[in-house]
Write an enzyme that holds these catalytic residues in place. Structure first.
Site, PDB file in Angstrom:
ATOM      1  CG  HIS A 295      12.855 -11.215  38.426  1.00 30.09           C
ATOM      2  ND1 HIS A 295      12.118 -11.520  37.302  1.00 30.09           N
ATOM      3  CD2 HIS A 295      11.949 -10.906  39.389  1.00 30.09           C
ATOM      4  CE1 HIS A 295      10.824 -11.404  37.579  1.00 30.09           C
ATOM      5  NE2 HIS A 295      10.694 -11.043  38.840  1.00 30.09           N
TER       6      HIS A 295
ATOM      7  CG  HIS B 169      12.737  -9.339  43.723  1.00 34.51           C
ATOM      8  ND1 HIS B 169      11.762  -9.712  42.823  1.00 34.51           N
ATOM      9  CD2 HIS B 169      12.949 -10.410  44.504  1.00 34.51           C
ATOM     10  CE1 HIS B 169      11.407 -10.952  43.057  1.00 34.51           C
ATOM     11  NE2 HIS B 169      12.101 -11.407  44.065  1.00 34.51           N
TER      12      HIS B 169
ATOM     13  CD  GLU C  73      -4.270 -33.159  49.064  1.00 29.55           C
ATOM     14  OE1 GLU C  73      -3.682 -32.133  49.479  1.00 29.55           O
ATOM     15  OE2 GLU C  73      -4.999 -33.856  49.798  1.00 29.55           O
TER      16      GLU C  73
ATOM     17  CG  HIS D 194     -14.936 -34.302  50.553  1.00 27.18           C
ATOM     18  ND1 HIS D 194     -15.118 -33.319  51.501  1.00 27.18           N
ATOM     19  CD2 HIS D 194     -13.889 -35.051  50.999  1.00 27.18           C
ATOM     20  CE1 HIS D 194     -14.247 -33.479  52.474  1.00 27.18           C
ATOM     21  NE2 HIS D 194     -13.481 -34.516  52.198  1.00 27.18           N
TER      22      HIS D 194
END
Ligand SMILES: [Ca+2]
Ligand SMILES: [Ca+2]
Lengths: 685, 685
Positions: free
Chosen positions: A29, A264, A418, A480
């Site tokens: 780049h 880029h 987190e 969870h």
């Protein structure tokens, strides 16, 4: 102020080095280095203090290139200032076994503070570095002894600005009022998809203002050297807020394609390379040219840095006379070694001690060791009471004016962030004076996966306290309950995943994690209570795996971790009584550490001749490495009281026994029945 | 306006139901439901259109509870309005096999649009739902036929506001000017760690303004029902921006502990339950009480919704007369079935066709099928040119006033926001009219792990186009080279991980992904070119694994995926010539699909009697399930041209042959040598 020819020459040298290196590599780049060369030149020469001959000088200013794809900017600077990065390395940019990889890697390249490239990571690392600086200053600075005065400077681009982790970290830095943090936002209107207009039209500075940052805008970032210097100066003067300078630049400045996506992520075409050099007064036929005046100027800056370090060393010696304990403590910390005998503080348990959840056992370790391991800095992503990460008399790390802590505090309130927590911990660890531990639910360590990976890759001593580690969390349910998480992180190189079965194993996990200078750890800890096991000791568990229950005449080995080890031990009786099967039980709290033991030892734990079955209440993926058969959970869990959930999935002594019986019968006819420890060959590591 | 007793009664009914359900479960979060009952009551009764008897009515207003831990709010509402959620389910809140799990799960519970609880997810889902609405409206609405007019309403709390994914999604929504999206921010100053002052002091509304949102603040969210209504009304009137209403509420309103962390994640104590009921005029001795007037009022709202659907159905019938093709297309889409014969458009390849990178092969599929599968909506997280996710004549999904696309566009510019992309894709899929595919590098799918997990858990037909899938990406180096990623997602239940070896396998991956209505997919695709294989066909590959090269007398089976399959085929000659070993080769592009084949078929692919060695240039974790020995890469990669990197790690025909030889020798003495397909027992799934 007063920029002249030599400055322009240096800036253009950086640019042409980036052009040449990416062209030679046919990869990389060039655009960001060409656009950011002016601010880098000013920052490194007029503001930063560092010693290329000792990249570890502790009070150096830190530089983080969060847009790490622009690393040729950083490599060029490191070379010009005289770090151990010869020109030849620039010529081997992005080649195998060079120290100039495609993105900056801190363990590879002197002068690279943190490993960046995955967007947003460097941003959060910089916030962590700034936290560590503020904490170290609050802890060690004394009247007349400003040992820690460094700033953290960070460059970031549009990509970082869009990443959630950077938003989280920016909000945190604003809350923490980190006046020692100065960020430069490369506002070049280009990302890989082209004009940022296609996806990114928000008002970035206004957003940072909302976070509590001091903001400035330099509109002519390619040419307004005085403006850049003034903005950096102002940013340093604002000491109660982090600062961001929006620097409007032209990506690939000098290229025929400047200001477009074309510069880029691709090298310039050959004719464009020549054109750039011509434009900047360089010989278009030569490559990797550094005018001697540029070396001279940069080495002068480097010499100032070396002198600054010498001065600091003298100050530190004097400090030692007046503040003996602090001096010794800091010196020890910089060596990476823990205090002599610290491990005696680790709690130990007898089988008769009561059953305790491993998250609470972890809390007991923190309570016991925090005063003997002063570099330990704990925290949680807004789950303090659930992760049990805070010792009782902990002071929060907070800006003093909030009245709820101060910068000497050792407890971080990361908020529900987190990913930034993990990225910040990488930065805190990289600073060199602290060991960070941070908590969340195991399931949400996945939110932080991008940073966790970099903990491993960049060898940071970071501890993830990951509680609620299975369906054993119960009622919160499948959203969870981790299933895939341990497989994920066991597959990650240079990561220790610990799932202790009881108190001694929890202490062992801390022992190994804290004494492993360049390997991070994840502790998977239960919400539910676990009994203290008969065969468990710290000495056993630090081997990563050991025999928890031996039987020389066994028909079957069960290998297990964490909450399932005691279930396995219970199943031994069922196997004997109902099926006349003699069973030995192995606890394997950390497969990575177990893998590093001798083959003889591993075979003594998982022997030849009898089948082995693994028992872990989550994905079986990977357990084939340690067992012939696997009992696990290859589906999502269920919401309910945890005992009901365990029963639903047959994680009971009877459920284990049933499968143990099937395993024994299945392997009766196989001769020789080898332990899975035996392999035909060893993989490269 | 004009709120009276019945409104207050309804609000307090919701509150007491939340109190009773969490108390009975001895688990859960009463605080948010008690605080947000007023706004929920007003929103659902005065603004939303929905039909509890048909939760799938396509033009229903969508409601997303991003702070999913407050799900008792949602369950209470669903029950009161007459969804198929009897009171008994509230009494079994958070119990095994209820449809009222600890966090809302869309595939479990009628009326739950998306699965939330992991913070920030619902926020991004809502943005996706709003995108899908705008896209469907632009595509199907015609003069006189406003088929798609629904709004997406979303509640979020401080936790969501802190999460990076929500920041990413909010920035995207602002950019996209989604006027159909209305969010209510529950500003209650409490998160799990206590007062938000400890970690979250930013100016949230100012931040949302910076993103381009319309913002309002209702300061008395507990009591100012008129103010809430006025703000919602105003938000609907602003059609060129998403709206956020900051609603200052008291968490646990009515409890003795209201306004404190004590009511966030814990049920009220028994005496507090009674106290609340007394305060609200309920019998303190009774539980789960719903006054008949509340049912009546709520059923009246429900009836209005049912009538609205009937009206819509009539409109849709009329639409069918004037817009036959669109009518048929939409009807088909709502069935979840693809157009008859669409698969004929899938490209097929002969072994003589040239070598092509699988990311380019994926592009060819998109190019070939996009016109026959109009519900496919592609995109990338700012890596369009690298992910090859855009067909040539694609129109970008953009607000028309930017001049670079419109809302009928089928190409999403997600920006560098992998996590929000994934969360938005879950929402787009959940809407019911579109199938989203989105690209990033495989390594950065990890940034999106939180949402990817929910794609699986909530059964969304989402495709992750994950290019640059290994060290084969070369120069970008270890920061970008996945090692652990496939193990991670193979361990995730209900996720198909595809790593195609050539063109036919790439087409097969699309075939299975698009026809699997409730399973998401990840396509791991190469940067480097891959030859078209001899044995590969779509028919073979859709089985997940097949014999790419058979040899009935083989001494060894090699199983492999993606770029390593052709390497294995090359190694066959080396094994024969140098070691006199006859080798068969298996391609296993998708282990999840392979696992679902009959055992006979799987044994025909990986047979008994000869050893099997896996070859994949990343973590070996999990390959023990399909092979006796594993050749992989259990360390981080290296930066360099990809052929050099492959050579460094011995991923060459010779390197494979060497290990193949070791494998054959190692297993010579084992009798019987069973295929790893044989297991002693089957795990629950
Ligand atoms: Ca940019
Ligand atoms: Ca809150």
């Amino acid at each position: 102020m007063g920029y002249g020819e030599i400055d322009q020459l240096a800036i253009n040298t950086i640019r042409t080095l980036a052009v040449d290196a990416t062209f030679k590599a046919n990869s990389g780049h060039p655009g960001a280095p060409m656009g950011m060369a002016p601010v880098a030149h000013i920052l490194f020469n007029k503001f930063m203090t560092f010693n290329p001959k000792n990249p570890d000088y502790i009070n150096r200013d830190r530089f983080v290139l969060s847009n790490g794809h622009g690393c040729m900017l950083q490599y060029a600077l490191l070379h010009l200032f005289g770090y151990d990065l010869p020109l030849d390395q620039l010529k081997h940019f992005r080649q195998v076994d060079s120290i100039t990889p495609g993105h900056p890697e801190s363990h590879d390249t002197p002068g690279v503070e943190v490993t960046t490239g995955p967007l947003g990571q460097g941003f959060s690392n910089a916030v962590g570095l700034a936290v560590a600086q503020a904490k170290s200053a609050a802890e060690f600075n004394k009247p007349g002894f400003n040992l820690f005065t460094n700033y953290t400077y960070m460059f970031f681009g549009d990509g970082c600005a869009m990443e959630g982790i950077a938003s989280e970290a920016a909000s945190t830095a604003g809350h923490l009022q980190l006046g020692n943090l100065i960020a430069v936002y490369d506002d070049n209107h280009i990302s890989i998809d082209g004009d940022t207009k296609c996806a990114f039209t928000e008002d970035v500075l206004k957003r940072f203002e909302a976070y509590g940052w001091h903001t400035q805008w330099v509109k002519e970032g390619d040419t307004d050297l005085d403006g850049i210097e003034a903005a950096l100066k102002k940013a340093r003067e604002v000491t109660d807020k982090p600062s961001v300078i929006k620097l409007t630049t032209t990506i690939g400045f000098g290229s025929k394609l400047q200001g477009t996506g074309g510069v880029h992520g691709n090298p310039l075409k050959e004719d464009d390379c020549k054109q750039v050099k011509q434009k900047f007064g360089f010989d278009p036929e030569k490559t990797f040219v550094v005018p001697q005046q540029v070396y001279d100027a940069y080495h002068q800056t480097a010499a100032k840095g070396a002198a600054a370090e010498q001065e600091w060393n003298q100050l530190f010696d004097k400090y030692g006379q007046q503040h003996k304990a602090e001096h010794a403590d800091l010196k020890r910390r910089l060596s990476g070694l823990l205090p002599e005998g610290w491990q005696k503080a680790l709690p130990t348990y007898k089988p008769t001690d009561k059953a305790v959840a491993s998250r609470k056992l972890s809390e007991s370790v923190l309570e016991a060791i925090h005063s003997v391991v002063p570099e330990l800095i704990s925290g949680s992503a807004d789950l303090t009471g659930s992760n049990n990460t805070r010792w009782k008399d902990a002071v929060d790390f907070q800006p003093p004016n909030l009245g709820i802590g101060d910068y000497s505090g050792r407890y971080m309130r990361y908020g529900v962030r987190e990913h930034a927590m993990a990225g910040m911990m990488n930065g805190i660890s990289a600073y060199g004076t602290l060991i960070p531990a941070g908590g969340t639910f195991l399931n949400f360590v996945s939110y932080a996966a991008g940073s966790v990976r970099l903990s491993s890759l960049s060898h940071q001593r970071v501890i993830y306290i990951a509680t609620h580690d299975s369906i054993g969390l119960g009622e919160d349910g499948p959203t969870h309950q981790p299933i895939e998480t341990l497989a994920h992180f066991r597959a990650l190189p240079n990561m220790m995943v610990w799932r202790p079965a009881d108190g001694n194993e929890t202490s062992a996990a801390y022992y190994v994690a804290l004494t492993s200078k360049s390997t991070p750890s994840i502790f998977a800890l239960t919400r539910q209570n676990l009994p203290q096991l008969e065969g468990s000791t710290i000495e056993h568990a630090i081997k990563g795996g050991y025999v928890a229950l031996e039987d020389k005449d066994a028909d079957l080995t069960l290998v297990s971790t964490g909450s399932e080890v005691s279930l396995c031990l219970e199943s031994v009786k069922v196997l004997k009584d109902n099926h006349n099967i003699k069973t030995r039980v192995v606890s394997l709290p950390c497969v990575e550490v177990f893998d590093s033991q001798s083959k003889d030892y591993r075979l003594s734990v998982i022997p030849d001749g009898i089948p082995t079955m693994s028992v872990e209440v989550m994905s079986t993926l990977g357990w084939e490495k340690y067992s012939h058969e696997q009992f696990g959970l290859n589906r999502f869990g269920a919401s309910g009281p945890y005992k009901d959930v365990y029963k639903k999935f047959e994680f009971t002594p009877e459920g284990i026994a049933k499968r143990g019986l099937a395993t024994v019968n299945f392997y009766k006819d196989v001769k020789p029945l080898r332990s899975p420890v035996n392999r035909a060959f060893t993989n490269l590591i």
